[in-house]
Design a protein around this motif. Sequence first.
Motif, PDB file in Angstrom:
ATOM      1  N   GLU A   2       0.832  -1.197   0.000  1.00 13.37           N
ATOM      2  CA  GLU A   2       0.000   0.000   0.000  1.00 13.37           C
ATOM      3  C   GLU A   2       0.871   1.254   0.000  1.00 13.37           C
ATOM      4  O   GLU A   2       1.937   1.278   0.602  1.00 13.37           O
ATOM      5  CB  GLU A   2      -0.934   0.009   1.203  1.00 13.37           C
ATOM      6  CG  GLU A   2      -2.002  -1.060   1.113  1.00 13.37           C
ATOM      7  CD  GLU A   2      -2.948  -1.038   2.281  1.00 13.37           C
ATOM      8  OE1 GLU A   2      -3.928  -1.770   2.214  1.00 13.37           O
ATOM      9  OE2 GLU A   2      -2.716  -0.310   3.267  1.00 13.37           O
ATOM     10  N   LEU A  58      -5.012   6.355  -1.288  1.00 14.09           N
ATOM     11  CA  LEU A  58      -4.410   5.109  -0.828  1.00 14.09           C
ATOM     12  C   LEU A  58      -4.473   4.111  -1.978  1.00 14.09           C
ATOM     13  O   LEU A  58      -5.563   3.760  -2.444  1.00 14.09           O
ATOM     14  CB  LEU A  58      -5.155   4.571   0.395  1.00 14.09           C
ATOM     15  CG  LEU A  58      -4.615   3.274   0.994  1.00 14.09           C
ATOM     16  CD1 LEU A  58      -3.183   3.460   1.493  1.00 14.09           C
ATOM     17  CD2 LEU A  58      -5.517   2.807   2.123  1.00 14.09           C
ATOM     18  N   ASP A  60      -3.011   0.384  -3.770  1.00 14.41           N
ATOM     19  CA  ASP A  60      -2.454  -0.947  -3.533  1.00 14.41           C
ATOM     20  C   ASP A  60      -1.826  -1.380  -4.852  1.00 14.41           C
ATOM     21  O   ASP A  60      -2.523  -1.540  -5.851  1.00 14.41           O
ATOM     22  CB  ASP A  60      -3.566  -1.918  -3.119  1.00 14.41           C
ATOM     23  CG  ASP A  60      -3.038  -3.272  -2.698  1.00 14.41           C
ATOM     24  OD1 ASP A  60      -1.812  -3.455  -2.639  1.00 14.41           O
ATOM     25  OD2 ASP A  60      -3.862  -4.158  -2.412  1.00 14.41           O
TER      26      ASP A  60
END
Length: 108
Positions: A2, A58, A60
């Motif tokens: 992440e 955010l 990933d």
Amino acid sequence: MEYLVTMVTRVPDGTTEREVAEVRAREAAHSHELAARGRLLRLWRPPLGPGEWRSIDLFDDEDPEALERTLAAMPLRVWRTDEPTELGPTPPILAGARSRSRRTARST
């Protein structure tokens, strides 16, 4: 892995409102696509000053190079600078909660 990415967009002087609207529409569509693929997990828009566009996102992604490819493909990148911060591994107790949260979000 992440990554927390601070994105600051500065539209060049002389850019028309139509150009801005077109790029923002493409950016929104691309962000929805990334979210559907599980790459964009969250997006925050903090309070802004006049003429300022900023978001904290955010992501990933597999590694820093994959994240860079993801960010480079985003339409607003032509006017934006990105500051990614790699986050450490999610503690096991939170990783389980996150996994359950993702399953619930996909089923709705």
